[in-house]
Design a protein around this motif. Structure first.
Motif, mmCIF file in Angstrom:
data_model
loop_
_atom_site.group_PDB
_atom_site.id
_atom_site.type_symbol
_atom_site.label_atom_id
_atom_site.label_comp_id
_atom_site.label_asym_id
_atom_site.label_seq_id
_atom_site.Cartn_x
_atom_site.Cartn_y
_atom_site.Cartn_z
ATOM 1 N N VAL A 110 12.835 -6.259 -30.042
ATOM 2 C CA VAL A 110 13.419 -7.579 -29.790
ATOM 3 C C VAL A 110 14.931 -7.543 -29.981
ATOM 4 N N LEU A 113 16.567 -8.680 -26.466
ATOM 5 C CA LEU A 113 17.087 -10.048 -26.380
ATOM 6 C C LEU A 113 18.578 -10.089 -26.038
ATOM 7 N N LEU A 118 9.248 -13.441 -25.162
ATOM 8 C CA LEU A 118 9.144 -12.356 -26.140
ATOM 9 C C LEU A 118 9.365 -12.879 -27.549
ATOM 10 N N GLN A 119 10.398 -13.689 -27.712
ATOM 11 C CA GLN A 119 10.688 -14.245 -29.030
ATOM 12 C C GLN A 119 9.603 -15.216 -29.475
#
Length: 225
Positions: free
Chosen positions: A108, A112, A88-89
Protein backbone atom coordinates in the motif's frame (compact mmCIF):
# COMPACT_ATOMS: atom_id res chain seq x y z
CA UNK A 1 -19.56 -0.32 -53.36
CA UNK A 2 -20.29 -3.71 -51.78
CA UNK A 3 -19.13 -4.28 -48.18
CA UNK A 4 -18.57 -7.87 -47.20
CA UNK A 5 -20.78 -8.95 -44.24
CA UNK A 6 -17.80 -10.52 -42.44
CA UNK A 7 -15.90 -7.25 -42.61
CA UNK A 8 -18.89 -5.43 -41.13
CA UNK A 9 -19.18 -7.96 -38.30
CA UNK A 10 -15.44 -7.69 -37.64
CA UNK A 11 -15.68 -3.91 -37.40
CA UNK A 12 -18.67 -4.13 -35.05
CA UNK A 13 -16.81 -6.61 -32.85
CA UNK A 14 -13.80 -4.26 -32.71
CA UNK A 15 -16.00 -1.33 -31.77
CA UNK A 16 -17.73 -3.40 -29.08
CA UNK A 17 -14.39 -4.57 -27.71
CA UNK A 18 -13.07 -1.02 -27.59
CA UNK A 19 -16.21 0.16 -25.83
CA UNK A 20 -15.94 -2.68 -23.34
CA UNK A 21 -12.40 -1.66 -22.42
CA UNK A 22 -12.57 2.14 -22.68
CA UNK A 23 -16.12 2.58 -21.49
CA UNK A 24 -18.98 4.90 -22.38
CA UNK A 25 -21.44 2.02 -21.91
CA UNK A 26 -24.28 4.17 -20.56
CA UNK A 27 -24.52 7.71 -19.13
CA UNK A 28 -24.92 6.26 -15.61
CA UNK A 29 -22.48 3.31 -15.55
CA UNK A 30 -19.87 4.37 -18.06
CA UNK A 31 -17.20 1.71 -17.60
CA UNK A 32 -15.51 -0.76 -15.28
CA UNK A 33 -14.24 2.12 -13.17
CA UNK A 34 -17.82 3.02 -12.30
CA UNK A 35 -18.42 -0.64 -11.42
CA UNK A 36 -15.49 -0.53 -8.98
CA UNK A 37 -16.89 2.71 -7.54
CA UNK A 38 -20.19 0.95 -6.96
CA UNK A 39 -18.38 -1.95 -5.27
CA UNK A 40 -16.80 0.47 -2.78
CA UNK A 41 -20.09 2.24 -2.08
CA UNK A 42 -21.94 -1.07 -1.99
CA UNK A 43 -19.46 -2.27 0.62
CA UNK A 44 -20.37 0.76 2.73
CA UNK A 45 -24.05 -0.16 2.49
CA UNK A 46 -23.35 -3.77 3.48
CA UNK A 47 -21.29 -2.80 6.50
CA UNK A 48 -23.95 -0.30 7.58
CA UNK A 49 -26.60 -3.02 7.30
CA UNK A 50 -24.68 -5.32 9.66
CA UNK A 51 -23.98 -2.49 12.10
CA UNK A 52 -20.25 -2.01 11.44
CA UNK A 53 -20.46 1.76 11.24
CA UNK A 54 -16.71 2.36 11.32
CA UNK A 55 -16.11 0.28 8.18
CA UNK A 56 -19.21 1.74 6.55
CA UNK A 57 -18.03 5.30 7.20
CA UNK A 58 -14.54 4.57 5.86
CA UNK A 59 -15.82 3.03 2.61
CA UNK A 60 -18.43 5.76 2.20
CA UNK A 61 -15.73 8.43 2.60
CA UNK A 62 -13.33 6.76 0.15
CA UNK A 63 -16.16 6.06 -2.28
CA UNK A 64 -17.19 9.72 -2.18
CA UNK A 65 -13.65 10.70 -3.21
CA UNK A 66 -14.00 8.52 -6.31
CA UNK A 67 -17.35 10.16 -7.07
CA UNK A 68 -15.66 13.56 -7.07
CA UNK A 69 -13.17 12.24 -9.65
CA UNK A 70 -16.11 11.15 -11.78
CA UNK A 71 -17.91 14.48 -11.45
CA UNK A 72 -14.84 16.45 -12.56
CA UNK A 73 -14.31 14.11 -15.54
CA UNK A 74 -10.83 12.90 -14.61
CA UNK A 75 -8.96 11.18 -17.47
CA UNK A 76 -9.73 7.46 -17.57
CA UNK A 77 -6.26 6.29 -16.51
CA UNK A 78 -6.14 8.53 -13.47
CA UNK A 79 -9.77 7.98 -12.61
CA UNK A 80 -8.89 4.27 -12.52
CA UNK A 81 -5.73 4.97 -10.49
CA UNK A 82 -7.61 6.91 -7.84
CA UNK A 83 -10.45 4.39 -7.65
CA UNK A 84 -8.04 1.45 -7.35
CA UNK A 85 -6.13 3.29 -4.62
CA UNK A 86 -9.27 3.97 -2.63
CA UNK A 87 -10.45 0.36 -3.03
CA UNK A 88 -7.06 -0.96 -1.90
CA UNK A 89 -7.04 1.27 1.16
CA UNK A 90 -10.70 0.75 2.06
CA UNK A 91 -10.95 -3.01 1.70
CA UNK A 92 -7.47 -3.48 3.13
CA UNK A 93 -8.70 -1.88 6.34
CA UNK A 94 -12.19 -3.39 6.50
CA UNK A 95 -11.20 -6.94 5.53
CA UNK A 96 -8.18 -7.04 7.80
CA UNK A 97 -5.58 -7.51 5.06
CA UNK A 98 -3.05 -5.44 7.00
CA UNK A 99 -3.10 -8.05 9.77
CA UNK A 100 -3.38 -11.13 7.56
CA UNK A 101 -0.65 -10.28 5.03
CA UNK A 102 2.69 -9.20 6.44
CA UNK A 103 3.69 -7.26 3.31
CA UNK A 104 0.33 -5.68 2.55
CA UNK A 105 1.32 -2.46 4.33
CA UNK A 106 4.48 -2.28 2.20
CA UNK A 107 2.39 -2.79 -0.96
CA UNK A 108 0.00 0.00 0.00
CA UNK A 109 2.78 2.44 0.86
CA UNK A 110 4.24 1.95 -2.62
CA UNK A 111 1.10 1.75 -4.73
CA UNK A 112 -0.99 4.52 -3.13
CA UNK A 113 1.55 7.32 -3.80
CA UNK A 114 2.21 5.89 -7.27
CA UNK A 115 -1.51 5.93 -8.09
CA UNK A 116 -2.61 9.11 -6.32
CA UNK A 117 0.30 11.59 -6.60
CA UNK A 118 -0.39 12.16 -10.34
CA UNK A 119 -4.10 12.55 -9.56
CA UNK A 120 -3.31 15.31 -7.06
CA UNK A 121 -1.19 17.06 -9.68
CA UNK A 122 -3.97 16.81 -12.27
CA UNK A 123 -6.48 18.14 -9.72
CA UNK A 124 -4.21 21.13 -9.12
CA UNK A 125 -3.88 21.60 -12.88
CA UNK A 126 -7.66 21.70 -13.16
CA UNK A 127 -7.62 24.47 -10.54
CA UNK A 128 -4.92 26.25 -12.61
CA UNK A 129 -2.47 26.09 -9.70
CA UNK A 130 0.14 24.21 -11.76
CA UNK A 131 0.56 23.87 -15.55
CA UNK A 132 -1.69 21.38 -17.32
CA UNK A 133 0.22 18.34 -18.65
CA UNK A 134 -0.61 19.49 -22.19
CA UNK A 135 0.24 23.20 -21.79
CA UNK A 136 3.94 23.06 -22.73
CA UNK A 137 6.30 20.61 -24.37
CA UNK A 138 9.84 21.65 -23.40
CA UNK A 139 12.22 19.72 -21.13
CA UNK A 140 11.96 22.11 -18.17
CA UNK A 141 8.22 21.62 -18.12
CA UNK A 142 8.59 17.84 -17.89
CA UNK A 143 11.13 18.18 -15.09
CA UNK A 144 8.78 20.51 -13.23
CA UNK A 145 5.87 18.08 -13.54
CA UNK A 146 8.05 15.26 -12.24
CA UNK A 147 9.45 17.22 -9.30
CA UNK A 148 6.08 18.62 -8.19
CA UNK A 149 4.29 15.27 -8.53
CA UNK A 150 6.96 13.38 -6.60
CA UNK A 151 6.98 16.07 -3.89
CA UNK A 152 3.19 15.86 -3.55
CA UNK A 153 3.29 12.09 -3.09
CA UNK A 154 6.14 12.25 -0.56
CA UNK A 155 4.37 15.04 1.35
CA UNK A 156 1.14 13.05 1.60
CA UNK A 157 3.09 10.04 2.87
CA UNK A 158 4.82 12.19 5.49
CA UNK A 159 1.50 13.68 6.62
CA UNK A 160 0.09 10.17 7.03
CA UNK A 161 3.04 9.17 9.25
CA UNK A 162 2.43 12.28 11.37
CA UNK A 163 -1.21 11.26 11.68
CA UNK A 164 -0.20 7.75 12.81
CA UNK A 165 2.21 9.21 15.38
CA UNK A 166 -0.36 11.55 16.93
CA UNK A 167 -3.20 9.01 16.69
CA UNK A 168 -1.17 6.56 18.79
CA UNK A 169 -0.53 9.26 21.38
CA UNK A 170 -4.02 10.78 21.51
CA UNK A 171 -6.32 7.85 20.79
CA UNK A 172 -4.28 4.85 21.92
CA UNK A 173 -4.07 3.27 18.47
CA UNK A 174 -1.10 1.16 17.35
CA UNK A 175 -0.59 2.44 13.82
CA UNK A 176 3.09 3.26 14.13
CA UNK A 177 5.18 0.24 15.14
CA UNK A 178 8.64 1.75 15.57
CA UNK A 179 11.15 4.07 13.93
CA UNK A 180 12.21 1.45 11.37
CA UNK A 181 8.58 0.97 10.37
CA UNK A 182 8.08 4.71 9.88
CA UNK A 183 11.27 5.15 7.87
CA UNK A 184 10.47 2.09 5.77
CA UNK A 185 7.01 3.48 5.01
CA UNK A 186 8.49 6.83 3.99
CA UNK A 187 11.03 5.07 1.76
CA UNK A 188 8.30 3.12 -0.03
CA UNK A 189 6.17 6.27 -0.28
CA UNK A 190 9.10 7.99 -1.98
CA UNK A 191 9.67 5.15 -4.44
CA UNK A 192 5.97 5.04 -5.34
CA UNK A 193 5.85 8.81 -5.75
CA UNK A 194 8.86 8.77 -8.09
CA UNK A 195 7.29 6.05 -10.25
CA UNK A 196 3.98 7.95 -10.35
CA UNK A 197 5.80 11.15 -11.30
CA UNK A 198 7.60 9.36 -14.11
CA UNK A 199 4.34 7.98 -15.45
CA UNK A 200 2.76 11.45 -15.42
CA UNK A 201 5.75 12.84 -17.34
CA UNK A 202 5.15 10.17 -19.99
CA UNK A 203 1.48 11.18 -20.01
CA UNK A 204 2.51 14.79 -20.64
CA UNK A 205 5.08 13.75 -23.25
CA UNK A 206 2.30 12.29 -25.40
CA UNK A 207 0.28 15.50 -25.10
CA UNK A 208 -2.63 14.17 -23.08
CA UNK A 209 -4.48 16.63 -20.89
CA UNK A 210 -6.42 16.59 -17.64
CA UNK A 211 -9.98 15.79 -18.76
CA UNK A 212 -11.61 12.52 -19.85
CA UNK A 213 -11.68 12.11 -23.63
CA UNK A 214 -15.03 12.65 -25.31
CA UNK A 215 -15.70 9.73 -27.70
CA UNK A 216 -16.13 10.76 -31.32
CA UNK A 217 -15.17 14.35 -30.58
CA UNK A 218 -11.47 14.41 -29.79
CA UNK A 219 -8.67 11.90 -30.09
CA UNK A 220 -6.75 13.15 -27.06
CA UNK A 221 -7.77 14.26 -23.60
CA UNK A 222 -9.14 17.80 -23.59
CA UNK A 223 -7.21 20.50 -21.75
CA UNK A 224 -10.13 21.93 -19.82
CA UNK A 225 -13.60 20.89 -18.73
Amino acid sequence: MCVHPQATRGYAAAVDGRTLVLGDWTPIVRDGIDVLRLVILGGAVVYAAIGDWGSAALLAFLGSITLVARLVNMPRLYDLSLTLGMALQGFGETLGWYDEWVRFDDLVHFTLPMLTAPVIYIALARLEVVPDPRDETHLQHYIGIGVVTAALGIAVGALWELFEWRSDAWFGTALSVDNDDTNGDLFRDTLGSLVGAGLLVLWARFGWGSVRRIPGVNTHEEISA
